[in-house]
Design a protein around this motif. Structure first.
Motif, short mmCIF file in Angstrom:
data_model
loop_
_atom_site.label_atom_id
_atom_site.label_comp_id
_atom_site.label_asym_id
_atom_site.label_seq_id
_atom_site.Cartn_x
_atom_site.Cartn_y
_atom_site.Cartn_z
N ILE B 292 0.76 -1.35 0.07
CA ILE B 292 -0.07 -0.05 -0.12
C ILE B 292 0.93 1.13 0.20
CG2 ILE B 292 -1.71 1.37 1.29
CD1 ILE B 292 -2.54 -1.47 2.40
N PHE B 293 0.59 2.22 -0.97
CA PHE B 293 1.34 3.38 -0.97
C PHE B 293 0.25 4.52 -0.86
CE2 PHE B 293 4.62 0.82 -3.01
CZ PHE B 293 5.61 1.21 -2.16
N PRO B 294 0.56 5.70 -0.42
CA PRO B 294 1.93 6.03 0.10
C PRO B 294 2.17 5.39 1.51
CG PRO B 294 0.48 7.72 0.36
CD PRO B 294 -0.35 7.09 -0.27
N MET B 295 3.40 5.11 1.54
CA MET B 295 3.66 4.55 3.06
C MET B 295 4.10 5.87 4.11
SD MET B 295 6.62 1.83 4.35
CE MET B 295 7.97 2.55 5.24
N ILE B 296 3.45 5.83 5.17
CA ILE B 296 3.57 6.71 5.96
C ILE B 296 4.23 6.67 7.33
CG2 ILE B 296 2.38 8.90 7.01
CD1 ILE B 296 -0.26 8.31 5.23
N THR B 297 5.15 7.51 8.02
CA THR B 297 6.01 7.10 9.10
C THR B 297 5.01 7.26 10.27
OG1 THR B 297 6.30 9.65 9.41
CG2 THR B 297 7.98 8.19 8.24
N PRO B 312 -8.71 7.22 9.65
CA PRO B 312 -8.53 5.80 9.89
C PRO B 312 -8.28 5.08 8.69
CG PRO B 312 -10.78 6.28 10.41
CD PRO B 312 -10.25 7.50 10.25
N GLU B 313 -8.89 5.53 7.50
CA GLU B 313 -8.56 4.79 6.16
C GLU B 313 -7.13 4.88 5.74
OE1 GLU B 313 -10.08 7.97 6.67
OE2 GLU B 313 -9.74 9.15 4.84
N PHE B 314 -6.30 5.58 6.57
CA PHE B 314 -5.05 5.55 6.09
C PHE B 314 -4.10 4.70 6.91
CE2 PHE B 314 -6.25 9.64 3.85
CZ PHE B 314 -5.71 9.50 2.88
N LEU B 481 -3.52 14.84 2.94
CA LEU B 481 -4.26 13.71 2.98
C LEU B 481 -5.58 14.06 2.11
CD1 LEU B 481 -4.31 12.32 6.80
CD2 LEU B 481 -2.89 11.61 4.96
N ASP B 482 -5.81 15.11 2.43
CA ASP B 482 -7.22 15.63 1.34
C ASP B 482 -7.04 15.22 0.04
OD1 ASP B 482 -8.88 15.97 3.60
OD2 ASP B 482 -8.57 18.05 3.83
N GLU B 483 -5.64 15.82 -0.21
CA GLU B 483 -5.22 15.79 -1.62
C GLU B 483 -5.05 14.36 -2.12
OE1 GLU B 483 -1.42 17.76 -2.53
OE2 GLU B 483 -2.23 19.68 -1.68
N ILE B 484 -4.89 13.43 -1.14
CA ILE B 484 -4.72 11.75 -1.62
C ILE B 484 -6.14 11.20 -1.66
CG2 ILE B 484 -3.80 9.57 -0.73
CD1 ILE B 484 -1.60 11.31 0.60
N ARG B 485 -7.02 11.83 -0.85
CA ARG B 485 -8.33 11.44 -0.78
C ARG B 485 -8.92 11.91 -1.82
NH1 ARG B 485 -8.71 13.47 4.99
NH2 ARG B 485 -8.75 11.63 6.37
N GLU B 486 -8.58 13.04 -2.88
CA GLU B 486 -9.17 13.33 -3.84
C GLU B 486 -8.34 12.85 -5.46
OE1 GLU B 486 -9.15 17.58 -3.56
OE2 GLU B 486 -10.57 17.43 -1.92
N GLY B 487 -7.43 11.82 -4.78
CA GLY B 487 -6.95 11.24 -6.08
C GLY B 487 -5.36 11.45 -6.34
N ARG B 488 -4.93 12.03 -5.64
CA ARG B 488 -3.47 12.08 -5.93
C ARG B 488 -2.69 10.93 -5.64
NH1 ARG B 488 1.16 16.38 -3.17
NH2 ARG B 488 2.71 15.69 -4.50
N ASN B 489 -1.84 10.59 -6.45
CA ASN B 489 -1.13 9.05 -6.37
C ASN B 489 0.29 9.26 -6.70
OD1 ASN B 489 -1.26 9.40 -9.08
ND2 ASN B 489 -2.70 7.80 -9.40
#
Lengths: 163, 575
Positions: B292-297, B312-314, B481-489
């Motif tokens: 799973i990406f992105p990996m987060i510290t 929690p979805e992250f 996180l909001d950017e990733i939620r909106e599809g940034r990959n």
């Protein structure tokens, strides 16, 4: 807690400015603002619950506990104040072991401070489930409360909490 | 400078649009403030910064009024002096008279103002309030009776941290900064970061201290008391003793810890190296096996709790690695105990952290083994300084000592954990080596350093382009996180630190440190990295040895058991 959907649905775009009308409607239908309701409103409007609690406690009209079987309003208007309503309130709080704005543990009594209820001739006046008690003194409170403890409420359906 | 205004009968150059307070300060006029926070929206709540507008004789709050052409300002008139004095007198009128017993004694903005404004008489006597002390949190103690309602904690909690677990509640004389339904901080969405403590002008917010437990352990002959300290402590402790900001007193600290009676002194930078070994292996595994990406510290306990509550979805994105504090704790009570014939229950493990959330982390259920905590007590930098003073250790007269072996050696990569971007830099160095067999040519990844809220770069690992982001301040993480939620990959690896600047700006650090102090701390960490020879975690000899004799290899069975953890969604907090 009842379903909040019918209330929230009236505010389909979920803007922050609907917070107070929504809280008012919930209190209207539930009698108070429960923790669950506040959380759900927070989710719906995307406002942290601390902010909602901050707004709601700013106004005197919101309650956070269900009303008791008997809801006592102590008038703190000018005339009542002059004739000693603060002593009445303190004695009431002492006997019921609750502060104004809350409900006794057994759910029998809840206490509310109200501004003038327009019965200055009867000062100091209190109102219990719609019944007025005139010229109340610290000494007469116990007797008044005992009266209610030993009878069923006059209009229980209307005032009983639905918690 | 755009035009001049008249201040105290002098023409003073100002910049159009700037706030009066800034103009006054720049021109050498000190104005007292309480609610004011640099770079935050002014509220004008406390009114202590009033100055007189000579044109109409009115008092205006200089923190919230921009300069205007033709302004005539008097900062020294009698009505200004009187107003400021009255404001402080009113604040004191219901304030508890217990300065001598307050942890902020001699470091309190209200106390300082009372002194500066010559308040020498009790003119106004107010009713003291009887708000309850909130000791429910594992990290933070709230004493609302000492609160002056400046609102700085509310602002930092909402704007910098994006948490908003506290707000102004009730009204008028009953106003109190509180949580939802006035509940304890422990069931609010508080992430224990402690940034509220850093901005509190009084003693209304303090850390939960672990003093007496540690004193008891030190006095208990049956206990082996072991201490570890975080990378950022060595560059911030000196300030507590009046030394220059950013001075690294690592060796003196080791000596001081031994004088305090600790049996073994270890450096958490060692277990930071261990974290890097595991975390980079995890990254590589995700790259090679399509994880799973992105990996987060997951080193920052404030961030971890935030993710559990608000994102929690992250949680599957978070690295399963325990933080360096917990890794060190686990190794001490397992391998180290075994090596030294100690029973884990006879070890008392203390950590010194720049952080209040570490107190929370140490008592998480996942951080215990058979009912025994990996780490027993956590001291903040501030508490540590008080501890040194309490035991009468004069750190000015100590000779530097080195840490104990074998859990004391570190690379400079582990040391970098103390500043924002450091974990990422350290992880990339090792991951690069593991993937390519070569060391990263220039070790520094300058794009990831500094105080910017978000830093991004792309690292080319032999053709594999890794998208990297480093954020500090949870509000910045939230935006990402909001950017990733909106599809940034395009991102593969993200470092999140809750506190601005990373651990050097942590909620357990010295109160009252300036931005320059933080810059100095960060600079020292980067200098250490530039001048020492072991700059990658995988070259730390004691790490290599630990894998050889005990752990096997990163992500081994033993590693998984001791060094990795899991997270849980927290839907039950009041958020």
């Amino acid at each position: 807690m009842q379903n909040l959907k019918p209330i929230l649905e009236q505010y389909p775009d979920g803007k922050r400015e609907y917070l107070i009308p929504i809280l008012q409607e919930i209190q209207e239908s539930e009698g108070y603002l429960s923790q669950k309701s506040v959380i759900e409103v927070g989710k719906y409007l995307n406002i942290p619950t601390s902010k909602i609690f901050g707004v709601a406690t700013f106004y005197n009209q919101f309650r956070f506990e269900p009303q008791g079987k008997y809801h006592i309003q102590v008038c703190r208007g000018t005339a009542c104040h002059v004739l000693g309503s603060s002593t009445v309130l303190h004695e009431m709080e002492r006997i019921l072991k609750i502060k104004a704005g809350s409900t006794s543990r057994d759910g029998m009594f809840s206490l509310e401070v109200v501004a003038c209820i327009g019965a200055c001739g009867l000062a100091p006046v209190i109102n219990i489930n719609g019944e007025f008690h005139a010229k109340v003194t610290a000494a007469s409170i116990q007797q008044i409360l005992d009266q209610y403890k030993n009878t069923s409420p006059v209009d229980s359906e209307e005032n009983q909490s639905n918690s | 400078m755009d035009f001049t205004i008249e201040i105290n009968n002098e023409q003073v150059p100002v910049i159009r649009g700037e706030l009066l307070l800034d103009a006054l300060n720049r021109n050498g006029i000190k104005i007292p403030t309480l609610c004011h926070m640099k770079d935050r929206m002014p509220t004008g709540a406390c009114r202590i910064c009033v100055v007189e507008n000579k044109t109409n004789g009115k008092l205006i709050t200089s923190c919230s009024v921009p300069v205007e052409e033709g302004m005539h300002i008097d900062t020294q008139s009698s009505s200004v002096a009187e107003a400021r004095k009255t404001i402080v007198e009113l604040l004191l009128s219901n304030h508890p008279d217990d300065c001598l017993y307050c942890v902020r004694n001699k470091n309190c903005e209200l106390q300082n103002l009372a002194e500066e404004l010559h308040i020498d008489d009790r003119r106004i006597r107010g009713q003291k309030n009887d708000f309850h002390l909130d000791v429910s949190s594992t990290s933070i103690v709230r004493d609302p009776s000492k609160c002056i309602l400046c609102g700085r904690c509310v602002s930092v909690c909402e704007d910098v941290m994006g948490v908003a677990c506290i707000d102004f509640t009730y009204r008028g004389s009953k106003s109190i900064i509180g949580t939802t339904f006035g509940k304890g901080l422990n069931i609010s969405s508080c992430i224990n970061c402690g940034q509220c403590i850093m901005v509190c002008p009084t003693g209304a917010l303090t850390e939960k201290n672990h003093f007496s437990e540690i004193q008891d352990a030190l006095a208990n002959k049956k206990k082996t008391v072991i201490v570890q300290y975080a990378p950022s402590i060595t560059v911030s402790l000196a300030e507590e003793f009046g030394m220059e900001a950013g001075l690294d007193i690592n060796g003196i600290m080791n000596a001081a810890l031994r004088k305090l009676g600790f049996d073994y002194v270890f450096d958490t930078s060692f277990s930071a190296d261990l974290t890097i070994m595991e975390e980079s292996a995890e990254l590589i595994q995700r790259v090679q096996k399509g994880g799973i990406f992105p990996m987060i510290t997951s080193c920052c306990p404030g961030w971890v709790k935030y993710a559990e509550e608000f994102a929690p979805e992250f949680l599957p994105n978070l690295s399963s690695c325990k933080s360096p504090q917990q890794m060190m704790g686990a190794i001490i009570k397992s391998w180290f105990a075994e090596q030294n014939n100690l029973r884990s229950e006879d070890i008392y493990s203390v950590s010194i952290m720049p952080c209040t959330a570490k107190k929370f982390e140490a008592q998480r259920e996942e951080m215990t083994s058979k009912g025994i905590s990996d780490v027993d007590a956590v001291l903040t930098t501030r508490e540590f300084a008080r501890f040194i003073k309490l035991y009468g250790v004069d750190i000015h007269k100590l000779d530097p000592e080195i840490t104990d072996s074998p859990l004391g050696a570190r690379s400079t990569a582990g040391k970098l954990f103390g500043a924002s971007g450091g974990v990422m830099e350290a992880a990339i160095r090792t991951a690069y080596f593991k993937l390519t067999g070569k060391e990263l040519l220039k070790f520094q990844i300058k794009e990831l350093r500094g105080f910017a809220g978000r830093k991004e770069t792309i690292i080319d690992v032999d053709g594999l382009k890794l998208g990297i982001a480093v954020v500090n301040g949870i509000a910045n993480a939230k935006k990402l996180l909001d950017e990733i939620r909106e599809g940034r990959n395009d991102l593969h690896f993200i470092e999140v630190m809750a506190c601005p600047g990373g651990c050097i700006g942590g909620g357990g650090q010295r109160i009252g440190a300036s931005m320059d102090d933080l810059i100095a701390r960060m600079k020292t960490l980067h200098q250490t990295d530039a001048k020492e020879s072991i700059r990658v975690s995988h070259k730390n000899p004691e790490i290599i040895e630990l894998y050889r004799v005990f752990l096997g290899e990163p992500l081994s069975h033993t590693s998984h058991h001791l060094l990795h953890t899991h997270y849980m969604e927290r839907s039950d907090v009041l958020k």
